[in-house]
Design a protein around this motif. Structure first.
Motif, PDB file in Angstrom:
ATOM      1  N   UNK A  83      -7.124   4.694   7.233  1.00 11.05           N
ATOM      2  CA  UNK A  83      -5.494   4.673   5.687  1.00 11.05           C
ATOM      3  C   UNK A  83      -4.888   3.279   7.034  1.00 11.05           C
ATOM      4  N   UNK A  84      -4.372   2.135   6.760  1.00  8.53           N
ATOM      5  CA  UNK A  84      -3.851   1.403   7.637  1.00  8.53           C
ATOM      6  C   UNK A  84      -2.067   1.279   7.380  1.00  8.53           C
ATOM      7  N   UNK A  85      -1.770   2.050   7.752  1.00  8.59           N
ATOM      8  CA  UNK A  85      -0.308   1.860   7.567  1.00  8.59           C
ATOM      9  C   UNK A  85       0.767   0.935   8.855  1.00  8.59           C
ATOM     10  N   UNK A  86      -0.485  -0.601   8.859  1.00 10.05           N
ATOM     11  CA  UNK A  86       0.450  -1.299   9.639  1.00 10.05           C
ATOM     12  C   UNK A  86       1.291  -2.476   8.621  1.00 10.05           C
ATOM     13  N   UNK A  87       2.790  -2.312   8.865  1.00 11.91           N
ATOM     14  CA  UNK A  87       3.347  -3.030   8.421  1.00 11.91           C
ATOM     15  C   UNK A  87       3.320  -5.041   8.520  1.00 11.91           C
ATOM     16  N   UNK A  88       3.976  -5.811   7.713  1.00  9.54           N
ATOM     17  CA  UNK A  88       4.019  -7.371   7.665  1.00  9.54           C
ATOM     18  C   UNK A  88       4.352  -7.551   8.913  1.00  9.54           C
ATOM     19  N   UNK A  89       5.622  -6.357   9.469  1.00  7.08           N
ATOM     20  CA  UNK A  89       6.848  -6.709  10.467  1.00  7.08           C
ATOM     21  C   UNK A  89       6.588  -5.491  11.121  1.00  7.08           C
ATOM     22  N   UNK A  90       6.605  -5.340  12.208  1.00  8.70           N
ATOM     23  CA  UNK A  90       7.123  -4.162  13.553  1.00  8.70           C
ATOM     24  C   UNK A  90       7.654  -2.620  12.576  1.00  8.70           C
ATOM     25  N   UNK A  91       8.614  -2.812  12.182  1.00  9.91           N
ATOM     26  CA  UNK A  91       9.139  -2.104  11.766  1.00  9.91           C
ATOM     27  C   UNK A  91       9.288  -0.988   9.849  1.00  9.91           C
ATOM     28  N   UNK A 239      10.284  -1.895  18.054  1.00 15.53           N
ATOM     29  CA  UNK A 239       8.920  -0.919  18.046  1.00 15.53           C
ATOM     30  C   UNK A 239       7.527  -1.809  18.205  1.00 15.53           C
ATOM     31  N   UNK A 240       7.125  -2.864  18.386  1.00 15.22           N
ATOM     32  CA  UNK A 240       6.046  -3.222  18.094  1.00 15.22           C
ATOM     33  C   UNK A 240       4.503  -2.849  18.946  1.00 15.22           C
ATOM     34  N   UNK A 241       5.458  -2.853  20.151  1.00 15.81           N
ATOM     35  CA  UNK A 241       4.209  -2.518  20.950  1.00 15.81           C
ATOM     36  C   UNK A 241       3.130  -1.156  21.210  1.00 15.81           C
ATOM     37  N   UNK A 242       4.389  -0.375  20.645  1.00 13.33           N
ATOM     38  CA  UNK A 242       4.013   1.405  20.360  1.00 13.33           C
ATOM     39  C   UNK A 242       2.549   1.249  19.985  1.00 13.33           C
TER      40      UNK A 242
END
Length: 505
Positions: A83-91, A239-242
């Motif tokens: 289940x991939x929950x990366x957004x299309x932008x970091x936020x 939060x991009x580098x989390x």
């Protein structure tokens, strides 16, 4: 989604959760972009290069609910679901949990024997909490590809031992265990050479409305690609580098980027692109090499390429602008954030107002449109500084503007500060969405969460109904676009925080 080869078992099924209606309300129907899921495509590519059989369900693009997704899982019987929950932008990662949670629960109800790993920026920021709260077997503590592929191999052993899989938290009896982190992928050209486009429903993706001002019919076909991963800057709200564990910047070679663009142009007819990089216009050598490759391609297509990318006021060099425009870059997004130098400094965004104005004008004079990004409710904000931000936005009069409320996104320094100081956070993950009904921004010392949100929503209307702005749009893009914007401003977001509280009986 593509159908796996008949008779061959599926190793990995990657799922992108939907939830567009909850995240964007009615804006999701026509105005917002529908973007290809970058990280699902990259993880698919990485695992396919290791000879695993992979499929992708983009339930956002397909508009499939949790039950439909769960039935597909039961039908396909993969060895592992991701289940991939990366957004299309970091936020955007945290707000995607709104849909990811129900999808995981539905999968476990329909196919309880299929193991599920959840991956993404939000997950990497809060892995143990995610494991405890969601119906998953594993949560990924890093970026994902190495962890997912190693887990796949471990699950294929006669006696699986997941304790040696890097970058996961998992249940061991009644205890939560955490393994050492997975290494970041350094050779992007070899290990992440672009997305698995053949596994995606390419006819369903569309650009943002603003990217195609003047020609709204060109929003499809559409694709988003990356040229770098990570960001060297340390903005307090980002939060991009989390998932990467550190500030950094990894490059694809320009040759690999251009090769992927050629595939999208020639095989899928794409002319409208987003560069996903958190900061594309940064390394001049990298940008120049890509642009020099794009210029002849754009000329061959009669100038039809339409790219947009992120930049910073302090990284845009006027000498680069003509090259960017000839390469097909029609839009640059600038993180201006605040009209108050004091507030910008507090957010670790040290820019001078005169530099902002100068760079915006230089970009526009080069024939490139500007998206100004602004944030209301940063820690030092008050009513006056928020007004200064809106006044700066109106002075700049960019071709488009995004107005955000400050959020303490998990994985950002601001989130850590909020938790440490006991600041009030949203009640649900959907509350981190800028456009959701239950959106709940941070309060500041001098402005409540409701006041920040109300100012943000009124700022949007004031900007886009400003006669000076509409006149510019009419001249720049034509009357049909200004009509479109007038229609856009008729959409009124419902906000729980701003609804009147019933008086007691």
């Amino acid at each position: 989604m593509t159908t796996p080869i008949s008779g061959q078992p599926l190793d990995l099924l990657l799922i992108t959760p939907g939830g567009r209606d909850a995240i964007y309300q009615e804006l999701g129907e026509e105005l917002t972009a529908v973007e290809p899921p970058l990280w699902a495509g990259l993880i698919a590519t990485y695992c396919r290069l290791k000879d695993h059989r992979v499929a992708i369900i983009d339930s956002e693009a397909e508009r499939w609910g949790p039950e439909t997704v769960a039935k597909k899982v039961a039908e396909l019987k993969p060895r592992l679901v991701g289940m991939i929950v990366y957004g299309h932008q970091p936020s955007a990662s945290t707000q995607m949990m709104t849909a990811a949670g129900p999808a995981c629960r539905a999968i476990k109800a329909e196919a309880p024997e299929v193991p599920v790993i959840i991956v993404g920026g939000h997950v990497a920021a809060l892995p143990e909490r995610t494991l405890r709260e969601e119906a998953v077997d594993f949560a990924c503590t890093g970026e994902g590809p190495v962890t997912v592929e190693t887990l796949l191999r471990a699950l294929g052993d006669e006696v699986p031992d997941v304790s040696q899989v890097p970058g996961i938290v998992y249940w061991d009896g009644g205890e939560v265990r955490r393994t050492p982190g997975a290494p970041l992928i350094e050779d992007l050209d070899r290990d992440l050479p672009g997305s698995s486009w053949d596994l995606l429903p390419m006819d369903r993706y569309r650009a943002h409305n603003w990217q195609c001002f003047g020609d709204l019919g060109s929003r499809k076909p559409y694709a988003s690609i990356y040229t770098t991963l990570g960001c060297p800057y340390k903005c307090s709200f980002c939060c991009i580098n989390a998932p990467f564990g550190k500030n950094g910047y990894r490059f694809r070679s320009p040759e690999a980027v251009l090769k992927e663009i050629d595939i999208l142009i020639e095989k899928f007819g794409v002319r409208t692109f987003k560069i996903v990089d958190e900061m594309f216009v940064l390394n001049e050598k990298h940008v120049t090499a890509i642009c020099e490759g794009l210029i002849p391609r754009n000329e061959k297509l009669g100038g039809a390429l339409n790219f947009w990318a992120y930049a910073r006021v302090d990284t845009v060099k006027p000498a680069m602008l003509d090259m960017l425009r000839r390469a097909g870059f029609r839009w640059l997004a600038l993180g201006i954030e605040s009209g108050s130098k004091h507030v910008r400094d507090g957010a670790k965004k040290a820019l001078k107002s005169e530099d902002i104005v100068g760079i915006v004008r230089a970009i526009q004079e080069a024939g490139i449109n500007v998206i100004g990004n602004y944030i209301f409710g940063l820690p030092d904000d008050d009513a006056q500084s928020m007004r200064e931000t809106l006044d700066l936005a109106k002075e700049l009069n960019c071709e488009f503007a995004n107005f955000y409320s400050a959020m303490a996104y998990p994985g950002s320094p601001l989130y850590n500060t909020a938790v440490e100081k006991g600041w009030e956070l949203p009640d649900a993950w959907s509350g981190f969405s800028q456009h959701s009904y239950d959106c709940k921004p941070l309060a500041t010392e001098k402005a409540s969460a409701a006041e920040v949100l109300a100012f943000r929503d009124s700022a949007f209307n004031e900007y886009f109904t400003n006669p000076r702005y509409l006149k510019m749009v009419d001249q720049r893009f034509g009357a049909s676009t200004s009509v479109h914007i007038r229609q856009m401003t008729r959409h009124s977001l419902r906000r729980k925080l701003l609804e009147p509280v019933d008086a007691p009986a």
